[in-house]
Design a protein around this motif. Structure first.
Motif, PDB file in Angstrom:
ATOM      1  N   ILE A 105      19.192  12.376   5.271  1.00  0.00           N
ATOM      2  CA  ILE A 105      19.186  11.613   6.510  1.00  0.00           C
ATOM      3  C   ILE A 105      19.561  10.188   6.136  1.00  0.00           C
ATOM      4  CG2 ILE A 105      17.771  10.712   8.381  1.00  0.00           C
ATOM      5  CD1 ILE A 105      16.037  13.221   8.147  1.00  0.00           C
ATOM      6  N   ILE A 106      20.629   9.681   6.747  1.00  0.00           N
ATOM      7  CA  ILE A 106      21.121   8.345   6.439  1.00  0.00           C
ATOM      8  C   ILE A 106      21.056   7.523   7.713  1.00  0.00           C
ATOM      9  CG2 ILE A 106      23.102   7.018   5.623  1.00  0.00           C
ATOM     10  CD1 ILE A 106      24.025   9.614   4.198  1.00  0.00           C
ATOM     11  N   GLU A 107      20.411   6.371   7.624  1.00  0.00           N
ATOM     12  CA  GLU A 107      20.227   5.526   8.804  1.00  0.00           C
ATOM     13  C   GLU A 107      21.537   4.870   9.232  1.00  0.00           C
ATOM     14  OE1 GLU A 107      16.943   2.840   9.022  1.00  0.00           O
ATOM     15  OE2 GLU A 107      15.744   4.118   7.718  1.00  0.00           O
ATOM     16  N   LYS A 108      21.767   4.843  10.541  1.00  0.00           N
ATOM     17  CA  LYS A 108      22.894   4.118  11.125  1.00  0.00           C
ATOM     18  C   LYS A 108      22.355   2.738  11.491  1.00  0.00           C
ATOM     19  CE  LYS A 108      24.841   7.945  13.812  1.00  0.00           C
ATOM     20  NZ  LYS A 108      25.158   8.381  15.178  1.00  0.00           N
ATOM     21  N   ASP A 109      22.702   1.744  10.743  1.00  0.00           N
ATOM     22  CA  ASP A 109      22.313   0.397  11.123  1.00  0.00           C
ATOM     23  C   ASP A 109      23.338  -0.593  10.603  1.00  0.00           C
ATOM     24  OD1 ASP A 109      21.717   0.149   8.459  1.00  0.00           O
ATOM     25  OD2 ASP A 109      19.610  -0.236   8.716  1.00  0.00           O
ATOM     26  N   GLN A 110      23.142  -1.855  10.887  1.00  0.00           N
ATOM     27  CA  GLN A 110      24.111  -2.875  10.516  1.00  0.00           C
ATOM     28  C   GLN A 110      24.255  -3.010   9.003  1.00  0.00           C
ATOM     29  OE1 GLN A 110      23.343  -2.350  13.223  1.00  0.00           O
ATOM     30  NE2 GLN A 110      24.319  -3.603  14.726  1.00  0.00           N
ATOM     31  N   SER A 111      23.226  -2.666   8.241  1.00  0.00           N
ATOM     32  CA  SER A 111      23.315  -2.843   6.796  1.00  0.00           C
ATOM     33  C   SER A 111      23.983  -1.673   6.113  1.00  0.00           C
ATOM     34  CB  SER A 111      21.914  -3.037   6.206  1.00  0.00           C
ATOM     35  OG  SER A 111      21.174  -1.848   6.311  1.00  0.00           O
ATOM     36  N   THR A 112      24.268  -0.606   6.845  1.00  0.00           N
ATOM     37  CA  THR A 112      24.871   0.574   6.238  1.00  0.00           C
ATOM     38  C   THR A 112      26.337   0.651   6.607  1.00  0.00           C
ATOM     39  OG1 THR A 112      22.774   1.722   6.371  1.00  0.00           O
ATOM     40  CG2 THR A 112      24.702   3.078   6.030  1.00  0.00           C
ATOM     41  N   ASN A 113      27.184   0.751   5.617  1.00  0.00           N
ATOM     42  CA  ASN A 113      28.620   0.824   5.849  1.00  0.00           C
ATOM     43  C   ASN A 113      29.119   2.254   5.988  1.00  0.00           C
ATOM     44  OD1 ASN A 113      29.008  -1.913   5.799  1.00  0.00           O
ATOM     45  ND2 ASN A 113      29.418  -1.989   3.619  1.00  0.00           N
ATOM     46  N   ILE A 114      28.228   3.238   5.995  1.00  0.00           N
ATOM     47  CA  ILE A 114      28.645   4.634   6.065  1.00  0.00           C
ATOM     48  C   ILE A 114      29.040   4.959   7.496  1.00  0.00           C
ATOM     49  CG2 ILE A 114      27.912   7.011   5.741  1.00  0.00           C
ATOM     50  CD1 ILE A 114      26.028   6.040   3.627  1.00  0.00           C
ATOM     51  N   GLN A 115      30.165   5.624   7.672  1.00  0.00           N
ATOM     52  CA  GLN A 115      30.632   6.050   8.976  1.00  0.00           C
ATOM     53  C   GLN A 115      30.313   7.529   9.153  1.00  0.00           C
ATOM     54  OE1 GLN A 115      31.951   3.708  11.030  1.00  0.00           O
ATOM     55  NE2 GLN A 115      31.493   2.287   9.383  1.00  0.00           N
TER      56      GLN A 115
ATOM     57  N   TYR B 176      32.117   6.489   0.099  1.00  0.00           N
ATOM     58  CA  TYR B 176      30.912   5.735  -0.247  1.00  0.00           C
ATOM     59  C   TYR B 176      30.320   6.266  -1.558  1.00  0.00           C
ATOM     60  CZ  TYR B 176      26.287   3.613   0.231  1.00  0.00           C
ATOM     61  OH  TYR B 176      25.136   2.903   0.008  1.00  0.00           O
ATOM     62  N   ASN B 177      30.191   7.598  -1.638  1.00  0.00           N
ATOM     63  CA  ASN B 177      29.619   8.207  -2.841  1.00  0.00           C
ATOM     64  C   ASN B 177      30.469   7.903  -4.068  1.00  0.00           C
ATOM     65  OD1 ASN B 177      27.497   9.286  -1.392  1.00  0.00           O
ATOM     66  ND2 ASN B 177      28.462  11.285  -1.146  1.00  0.00           N
ATOM     67  N   GLU B 178      31.788   7.998  -3.921  1.00  0.00           N
ATOM     68  CA  GLU B 178      32.675   7.720  -5.046  1.00  0.00           C
ATOM     69  C   GLU B 178      32.577   6.254  -5.460  1.00  0.00           C
ATOM     70  OE1 GLU B 178      37.332   8.325  -6.372  1.00  0.00           O
ATOM     71  OE2 GLU B 178      36.596   9.260  -4.525  1.00  0.00           O
ATOM     72  N   ALA B 179      32.511   5.355  -4.494  1.00  0.00           N
ATOM     73  CA  ALA B 179      32.367   3.929  -4.803  1.00  0.00           C
ATOM     74  C   ALA B 179      31.039   3.665  -5.509  1.00  0.00           C
ATOM     75  CB  ALA B 179      32.465   3.096  -3.525  1.00  0.00           C
ATOM     76  N   LEU B 180      29.989   4.354  -5.087  1.00  0.00           N
ATOM     77  CA  LEU B 180      28.681   4.191  -5.736  1.00  0.00           C
ATOM     78  C   LEU B 180      28.738   4.668  -7.187  1.00  0.00           C
ATOM     79  CD1 LEU B 180      25.696   3.499  -5.745  1.00  0.00           C
ATOM     80  CD2 LEU B 180      25.243   5.722  -4.669  1.00  0.00           C
TER      81      LEU B 180
ATOM     82  N   VAL C 278      24.929  -3.679  -7.400  1.00  0.00           N
ATOM     83  CA  VAL C 278      25.465  -2.437  -6.845  1.00  0.00           C
ATOM     84  C   VAL C 278      25.224  -2.387  -5.341  1.00  0.00           C
ATOM     85  CG1 VAL C 278      25.241   0.088  -6.844  1.00  0.00           C
ATOM     86  CG2 VAL C 278      25.290  -1.147  -9.013  1.00  0.00           C
ATOM     87  N   ALA C 279      24.015  -2.729  -4.927  1.00  0.00           N
ATOM     88  CA  ALA C 279      23.688  -2.712  -3.500  1.00  0.00           C
ATOM     89  C   ALA C 279      24.590  -3.673  -2.726  1.00  0.00           C
ATOM     90  CB  ALA C 279      22.216  -3.069  -3.286  1.00  0.00           C
ATOM     91  N   ASN C 280      24.838  -4.851  -3.284  1.00  0.00           N
ATOM     92  CA  ASN C 280      25.730  -5.814  -2.628  1.00  0.00           C
ATOM     93  C   ASN C 280      27.152  -5.263  -2.521  1.00  0.00           C
ATOM     94  OD1 ASN C 280      23.762  -7.745  -2.158  1.00  0.00           O
ATOM     95  ND2 ASN C 280      24.133  -8.798  -4.089  1.00  0.00           N
ATOM     96  N   LEU C 281      27.631  -4.633  -3.583  1.00  0.00           N
ATOM     97  CA  LEU C 281      28.965  -4.030  -3.550  1.00  0.00           C
ATOM     98  C   LEU C 281      29.066  -2.942  -2.490  1.00  0.00           C
ATOM     99  CD1 LEU C 281      29.914  -3.571  -7.317  1.00  0.00           C
ATOM    100  CD2 LEU C 281      31.140  -4.918  -5.617  1.00  0.00           C
ATOM    101  N   MET C 282      27.971  -2.222  -2.286  1.00  0.00           N
ATOM    102  CA  MET C 282      27.967  -1.103  -1.347  1.00  0.00           C
ATOM    103  C   MET C 282      27.686  -1.569   0.085  1.00  0.00           C
ATOM    104  SD  MET C 282      28.812   1.164  -3.430  1.00  0.00           S
ATOM    105  CE  MET C 282      28.866   2.457  -2.225  1.00  0.00           C
ATOM    106  N   GLY C 283      27.474  -2.874   0.279  1.00  0.00           N
ATOM    107  CA  GLY C 283      27.193  -3.392   1.611  1.00  0.00           C
ATOM    108  C   GLY C 283      25.750  -3.169   2.027  1.00  0.00           C
TER     109      GLY C 283
END
Length: 153
Positions: A31-41, A50-54, A86-91
């Motif tokens: 379960i992945i939260e949809k919010d402003q801090s998450t760049n996942i579409q 996203y996974n590959e970038a991580l 890493v977290a900053n790179l991932m947004g």
């Protein structure tokens, strides 16, 4: 008993308006939260990206996964700073725990896929049994973990 997937106890906190439900190649649901801090579409391509970038972000910071590095270079303070990078790179600026959890899920999926690949197949079994195993999409990208986790997973 015919229970809908979304009625399962594990998904009781899932809200379609607030979350994404991602099922990976190993049938692990996240379960992945949809919010402003998450760049996942919502699309799988973006989750895969996203996974590959991580994986690439962690790979470029060996102190996060390689226990052979001297302890002075991988103190908890240094690793905390690396996870923040890493977290900053991932947004995920303030959501370090999310990034760490997702990395652990990816690493665990890789280890499971590696174990399946190396599983013993009794003699006399069909040769296609090994080819029927599910592959992990980031398998080749995560082979760098072989040196750290050992070749005999």
């Amino acid at each position: 008993m015919n229970v809908s997937l979304l009625q399962h106890d594990c998904l009781k906190h899932y809200n379609e308006e607030k979350h994404f439900l991602h099922v990976d190649d190993n049938n692990v649901a996240s379960i992945i939260e949809k919010d402003q801090s998450t760049n996942i579409q919502t699309s799988n391509n973006n989750i895969s990206d996203y996974n590959e970038a991580l994986v690439n972000a962690v790979y470029s910071r060996p102190a996060l996964y390689d226990h052979r590095i001297p302890i002075k270079e991988r103190t908890s303070l240094k690793k905390k700073a690396l996870w923040k990078e890493v977290a900053n790179l991932m947004g995920e600026n303030e959501n370090i725990e999310f990034v760490q959890k997702r990395w652990k899920q990816l690493r665990d999926s890789y280890v499971k896929a590696k174990k399946r690949e190396n599983a013993y197949i009794p003699s006399g079994s069909s040769g296609s049994a090994k080819n029927d195993k599910i592959s992990f999409t980031l398998y080749s990208e995560m082979k760098f973990l072989d040196d750290v986790t050992g070749k005999s997973l």
